[in-house]
Design a protein around this motif. Structure first.
Motif, PDB file in Angstrom:
ATOM      1  N   SER A 104       0.828  -1.204   0.000  1.00 24.48           N
ATOM      2  CA  SER A 104       0.000   0.000   0.000  1.00 24.48           C
ATOM      3  C   SER A 104       0.863   1.255   0.000  1.00 24.48           C
ATOM      4  CB  SER A 104      -0.956   0.015   1.191  1.00 24.48           C
ATOM      5  OG  SER A 104      -0.227   0.174   2.393  1.00 24.48           O
ATOM      6  N   GLY A 105       2.042   1.189   0.620  1.00 24.53           N
ATOM      7  CA  GLY A 105       2.949   2.334   0.619  1.00 24.53           C
ATOM      8  C   GLY A 105       3.465   2.643  -0.774  1.00 24.53           C
ATOM      9  N   LEU A 106       3.699   1.610  -1.568  1.00 22.82           N
ATOM     10  CA  LEU A 106       4.172   1.828  -2.921  1.00 22.82           C
ATOM     11  C   LEU A 106       3.051   2.301  -3.836  1.00 22.82           C
ATOM     12  CD1 LEU A 106       6.481  -1.281  -3.420  1.00 22.82           C
ATOM     13  CD2 LEU A 106       7.168   1.073  -3.095  1.00 22.82           C
TER      14      LEU A 106
ATOM     15  N   PRO B 112       0.794  10.230  -3.777  1.00 24.21           N
ATOM     16  CA  PRO B 112       0.923  11.393  -2.889  1.00 24.21           C
ATOM     17  C   PRO B 112      -0.114  12.454  -3.235  1.00 24.21           C
ATOM     18  CG  PRO B 112       2.855  11.147  -4.298  1.00 24.21           C
ATOM     19  CD  PRO B 112       1.950  10.026  -4.609  1.00 24.21           C
ATOM     20  N   SER B 113      -0.457  13.260  -2.247  1.00 23.26           N
ATOM     21  CA  SER B 113      -1.451  14.311  -2.465  1.00 23.26           C
ATOM     22  C   SER B 113      -0.872  15.388  -3.391  1.00 23.26           C
ATOM     23  CB  SER B 113      -1.852  14.943  -1.132  1.00 23.26           C
ATOM     24  OG  SER B 113      -0.772  15.678  -0.596  1.00 23.26           O
ATOM     25  N   ALA B 114      -1.768  16.199  -3.928  1.00 21.84           N
ATOM     26  CA  ALA B 114      -1.346  17.278  -4.825  1.00 21.84           C
ATOM     27  C   ALA B 114      -0.429  18.256  -4.099  1.00 21.84           C
ATOM     28  CB  ALA B 114      -2.575  17.998  -5.376  1.00 21.84           C
ATOM     29  N   ARG B 115      -0.709  18.495  -2.834  1.00 25.34           N
ATOM     30  CA  ARG B 115       0.119  19.419  -2.051  1.00 25.34           C
ATOM     31  C   ARG B 115       1.548  18.886  -1.913  1.00 25.34           C
ATOM     32  NH1 ARG B 115      -2.359  21.772   3.282  1.00 25.34           N
ATOM     33  NH2 ARG B 115      -3.457  22.895   1.682  1.00 25.34           N
ATOM     34  N   ILE B 116       1.668  17.584  -1.641  1.00 22.74           N
ATOM     35  CA  ILE B 116       2.998  16.986  -1.497  1.00 22.74           C
ATOM     36  C   ILE B 116       3.738  17.019  -2.827  1.00 22.74           C
ATOM     37  CG2 ILE B 116       4.205  14.809  -1.072  1.00 22.74           C
ATOM     38  CD1 ILE B 116       2.102  14.247   1.103  1.00 22.74           C
ATOM     39  N   ILE B 117       3.038  16.700  -3.910  1.00 16.47           N
ATOM     40  CA  ILE B 117       3.675  16.738  -5.230  1.00 16.47           C
ATOM     41  C   ILE B 117       4.132  18.152  -5.556  1.00 16.47           C
ATOM     42  CG2 ILE B 117       3.253  16.479  -7.703  1.00 16.47           C
ATOM     43  CD1 ILE B 117       1.462  14.094  -7.012  1.00 16.47           C
ATOM     44  N   ALA B 118       3.301  19.141  -5.260  1.00 20.01           N
ATOM     45  CA  ALA B 118       3.678  20.530  -5.534  1.00 20.01           C
ATOM     46  C   ALA B 118       4.914  20.918  -4.735  1.00 20.01           C
ATOM     47  CB  ALA B 118       2.516  21.462  -5.203  1.00 20.01           C
TER      48      ALA B 118
ATOM     49  N   VAL C 164      10.232  12.015  -7.014  1.00 24.63           N
ATOM     50  CA  VAL C 164      10.270  13.093  -8.011  1.00 24.63           C
ATOM     51  C   VAL C 164      10.720  12.544  -9.365  1.00 24.63           C
ATOM     52  CG1 VAL C 164      11.470  15.215  -8.677  1.00 24.63           C
ATOM     53  CG2 VAL C 164      10.534  14.984  -6.388  1.00 24.63           C
ATOM     54  N   ALA C 165      11.712  11.673  -9.356  1.00 24.26           N
ATOM     55  CA  ALA C 165      12.170  11.077 -10.621  1.00 24.26           C
ATOM     56  C   ALA C 165      11.058  10.262 -11.273  1.00 24.26           C
ATOM     57  CB  ALA C 165      13.402  10.211 -10.367  1.00 24.26           C
ATOM     58  N   ALA C 166      10.298   9.515 -10.465  1.00 28.12           N
ATOM     59  CA  ALA C 166       9.182   8.736 -11.006  1.00 28.12           C
ATOM     60  C   ALA C 166       8.093   9.643 -11.559  1.00 28.12           C
ATOM     61  CB  ALA C 166       8.613   7.821  -9.922  1.00 28.12           C
ATOM     62  N   ILE C 167       7.820  10.732 -10.861  1.00 28.56           N
ATOM     63  CA  ILE C 167       6.807  11.694 -11.330  1.00 28.56           C
ATOM     64  C   ILE C 167       7.259  12.322 -12.643  1.00 28.56           C
ATOM     65  CG2 ILE C 167       5.734  13.926 -10.838  1.00 28.56           C
ATOM     66  CD1 ILE C 167       5.744  13.089  -7.859  1.00 28.56           C
ATOM     67  N   GLU C 168       8.516  12.732 -12.695  1.00 24.72           N
ATOM     68  CA  GLU C 168       9.028  13.365 -13.914  1.00 24.72           C
ATOM     69  C   GLU C 168       8.999  12.406 -15.100  1.00 24.72           C
ATOM     70  OE1 GLU C 168      12.879  14.672 -12.648  1.00 24.72           O
ATOM     71  OE2 GLU C 168      12.135  16.637 -12.057  1.00 24.72           O
ATOM     72  N   ARG C 169       9.277  11.142 -14.833  1.00 25.24           N
ATOM     73  CA  ARG C 169       9.283  10.154 -15.905  1.00 25.24           C
ATOM     74  C   ARG C 169       7.866   9.866 -16.406  1.00 25.24           C
ATOM     75  NH1 ARG C 169      12.005   6.717 -13.361  1.00 25.24           N
ATOM     76  NH2 ARG C 169      10.304   5.508 -12.512  1.00 25.24           N
ATOM     77  N   ASN C 170       6.891   9.835 -15.499  1.00 23.18           N
ATOM     78  CA  ASN C 170       5.533   9.434 -15.860  1.00 23.18           C
ATOM     79  C   ASN C 170       4.591  10.587 -16.172  1.00 23.18           C
ATOM     80  OD1 ASN C 170       6.006   6.620 -15.552  1.00 23.18           O
ATOM     81  ND2 ASN C 170       5.956   6.893 -13.339  1.00 23.18           N
ATOM     82  N   VAL C 171       4.902  11.801 -15.686  1.00 27.33           N
ATOM     83  CA  VAL C 171       4.022  12.957 -15.915  1.00 27.33           C
ATOM     84  C   VAL C 171       4.861  14.128 -16.425  1.00 27.33           C
ATOM     85  CG1 VAL C 171       2.183  14.361 -14.925  1.00 27.33           C
ATOM     86  CG2 VAL C 171       2.683  12.135 -13.922  1.00 27.33           C
ATOM     87  N   PRO C 172       5.193  14.121 -17.703  1.00 24.51           N
ATOM     88  CA  PRO C 172       6.053  15.196 -18.232  1.00 24.51           C
ATOM     89  C   PRO C 172       5.398  16.573 -18.176  1.00 24.51           C
ATOM     90  CG  PRO C 172       5.351  13.698 -19.989  1.00 24.51           C
ATOM     91  CD  PRO C 172       4.897  13.108 -18.708  1.00 24.51           C
TER      92      PRO C 172
END
Length: 167
Positions: A35-37, A41-47, A65-73
């Protein structure tokens, strides 16, 4: 129960309760890890993560952050756009405002860019002006804090005395 019988046959001296407690803890641990994986994360944490300096992030945050950058350009484009706006304000480069607006409208910060465009004269003046309202805003915030602390306790004369005493 079958696991305990197998373990007993191989020489395990413990009771079945010990084995069932161990298995339960292991299942709960695996469930928590999964569940942790899978938790987004919330929008606030991502921001916060996307606008923080890379040196200030922990290892797990940097991986996220690297995973976010890779998956959400699109978020990378939005972060770059925001950083461009910040540097434009800090360097007092009002000439870049029009080109920034065109680029920002095409990104995730388009609604912010629309708001800037609605009041473009004020934004342009804020960029080029050497004056700041920071000192005034700080005093207003301090006044409101003191007023909230005294809510319902006193009238204007006591608030005035407290403000004079707080300086």
């Amino acid at each position: 129960m079958a696991l305990w019988r197998e373990m007993r046959a191989e020489g395990f001296p413990g009771q079945s309760g010990v084995v069932s407690q161990w298995a339960q803890r292991r299942r709960l641990g695996e469930k928590a890890h999964q569940s942790g994986l899978a938790r987004t994360p919330s929008a606030r944490i991502i921001a916060r993560l996307m606008t923080s300096a890379r040196d200030d992030l922990t290892k797990s945050e940097a991986i996220l952050v690297a995973a976010i950058e890779r998956n959400v350009p699109d978020l990378v484009v939005a972060r770059t756009t925001i950083l461009d706006f910040q540097s434009m304000i800090r360097s007092k480069a009002a000439a870049k405002l029009d080109s920034w607006l065109v680029a920002a409208k095409q990104s995730l910060v388009g609604s912010f860019a629309s708001g800037v465009e609605k009041d473009i004269a004020a934004v342009r003046n804020a960029i080029i002006s050497p004056w700041s309202t920071g000192q005034t805003e700080g005093q207003i915030t301090r006044l409101k804090l003191i007023k909230r602390q005294m809510y319902g306790r006193a009238k204007l004369h006591l608030l005035q005395a407290r403000l004079i005493g707080a300086t």
